[in-house]
Scaffold this motif. Structure first.
Motif, mmCIF file in Angstrom:
data_model
loop_
_atom_site.group_PDB
_atom_site.id
_atom_site.type_symbol
_atom_site.label_atom_id
_atom_site.label_comp_id
_atom_site.label_asym_id
_atom_site.label_seq_id
_atom_site.Cartn_x
_atom_site.Cartn_y
_atom_site.Cartn_z
ATOM 1 N N UNK A 127 60.418 62.715 22.318
ATOM 2 C CA UNK A 127 61.477 62.706 23.328
ATOM 3 C C UNK A 127 61.479 61.408 24.129
ATOM 4 N N UNK A 128 60.335 60.709 24.171
ATOM 5 C CA UNK A 128 60.150 59.494 24.971
ATOM 6 C C UNK A 128 60.359 59.755 26.467
ATOM 7 N N UNK A 129 60.213 61.008 26.895
ATOM 8 C CA UNK A 129 60.382 61.350 28.305
ATOM 9 C C UNK A 129 59.371 60.591 29.159
ATOM 10 N N UNK A 130 59.863 59.947 30.215
ATOM 11 C CA UNK A 130 59.029 59.153 31.085
ATOM 12 C C UNK A 130 58.809 57.739 30.586
ATOM 13 N N UNK A 131 59.206 57.472 29.347
ATOM 14 C CA UNK A 131 59.023 56.154 28.734
ATOM 15 C C UNK A 131 60.359 55.450 28.572
ATOM 16 N N UNK A 132 61.322 56.157 27.998
ATOM 17 C CA UNK A 132 62.653 55.595 27.772
ATOM 18 C C UNK A 132 63.700 56.644 28.143
#
Length: 403
Positions: free
Chosen positions: A361-366
């Motif tokens: 999900x790339x949550x917090x990253x992208x």
């Protein structure tokens, strides 16, 4: 892309430059940086890629906390690294500490007055923490308080830092307590900035927050508040102005081209202290001064990229110490028609709470609107990256030997 495809592309590339962060990429993140270690196979692989590899880190090369000590420990003998040229070449301290593979070190553009003030910063940090910390963690015994202060202060030469990881570990699920520590740290570092101004160093320094949520309207880096499962900002570095990785990227490109052509397209004395400070100006400088045919293919490898939805819900706060140079590297690829690659390594498996690549999900990253796009994701963290890096170096060495 997958890692096999990237390896094949680089083996076939006539001219490439890997620009790599260190902590969280080739070694796991740890609470106490003095416990870090590098694999000997990684160091030898970096030597095999000489001329096509350099580091770009906010850490430092030298000193008892420097990466050079990790190289020497991995090899078991300090003389081996110096005699065989096995130190990691490139820029440290955000770009003001330049080193070659034999450990020859310079600080381009840094004044004696700035170096003198930096030498005093760890002692000032100690006094300020001693005054401010007791009110934030009132239950800490005097002996424990002194031990925590000693561990928190990273007495590096040109980027002295306060790291909260050990203090955070005392209150792992106390988000409000962690935020109080972050506020204390922010106030302390602002006092240091005021001391520098009082001594005539008005434009010499800035505060690098790691990880951060980008910059506010004044140009200062935004602190990332602790949340459940993500401690947010863990440290703040007191750094020389100009020491930003995107400017450092241009220094490395300039030197790479000079090594191949004998000419520095940006000037032989070009450094991060004299470079432009915004991405658009850095990109424009490259387009104006670097001939199209001289620009190498660039591969940027980092782990600290953040993106958090704004409190108002109408946008994203994007930051992270690797975001700037990775974004510039991506845009240089588009401008110079090069297949530049952005590689992100999952550093959440270390001792520090970080957003993970595990669920894709790339949550917090992208985020869905993020202009920075990752070409390769390495969910296996530093171990997976180092294995790939070693394979690349050996495969490329074999390919060159057979031609």
């Amino acid at each position: 892309m997958d890692l096999d495809s990237l390896q094949k592309e680089l083996i076939d590339s006539p001219d490439f430059l890997i620009v790599q962060d260190l902590d969280g990429v080739c070694m796991p993140l740890v609470k106490d940086p003095l416990t870090r270690s590098l694999a000997a196979k990684y160091i030898h692989a970096a030597a095999l890629l000489r001329g096509n590899f350099c580091v770009l880190t906010n850490g430092e090369h030298e000193g008892h906390r420097g990466v050079n000590r990790l190289v020497e420990q991995a090899l078991g003998d300090r003389s081996i690294a110096r005699n065989q040229g096995l130190y990691l070449p490139g820029l440290a301290a955000g770009g003001v500490q330049l080193q070659d593979e034999f450990g020859h070190l310079t600080h381009p553009g840094v004044s004696d007055a700035e170096m003198s003030f930096l030498a005093s910063v760890p002692e000032r940090m100690n006094a300020l923490m001693g005054a401010l910390l007791p009110s934030v963690v009132p239950d800490l015994a005097d002996q424990d308080l002194k031990a925590e202060i000693k561990q928190a202060i990273l007495d590096t030469q040109v980027s002295p830092t306060i790291n909260l990881n050990s203090l955070f570990s005392r209150i792992p699920n106390d988000v409000s307590g962690q935020r109080a520590l972050q506020s204390m740290l922010e106030a302390l570092m602002q006092q240091l900035m005021e001391m520098a101004v009082a001594e005539g160093l008005h434009e010499s320094f800035f505060l690098h927050v790691a990880p951060n949520l980008g910059r506010d309207s004044s140009g200062s880096e935004r602190l990332k508040p602790s949340t459940p499962g993500d401690v947010g900002s863990t440290d703040i570095q007191f750094m020389l102005r100009g020491a930003i990785k995107e400017a450092g990227l241009l220094v490395l490109i300039n030197r790479h081209i000079a090594a191949r052509t004998g000419i520095f397209p940006l000037g032989e004395d070009f450094n991060v202290r004299t470079a432009p400070q915004d991405l658009e100006s850095l990109l424009a400088l490259c387009k104006d001064r670097i001939p199209l045919e001289q620009m190498p293919q660039l591969v940027g490898i980092g782990d600290t990229v953040t993106s958090t939805e704004s409190a108002s819900g109408d946008g994203w706060l994007r930051g992270g110490s690797d975001r700037g140079f990775l974004t510039l590297l991506q845009e240089l690829g588009r401008s110079f028609q090069r297949p530049n690659r952005v590689v992100i390594v999952d550093s959440s498996g270390g001792e520090i709470d970080r957003p993970s690549l595990a669920d894709d999900s790339l949550a917090g990253i992208s985020d869905p609107e993020d202009p920075l796009q990752f070409d390769v994701c390495i969910p296996g963290g530093p171990d997976q990256y180092v294995d790939w890096f070693v394979d690349l170096a050996e495969a490329r060495s074999e390919a060159r030997s057979s031609t």
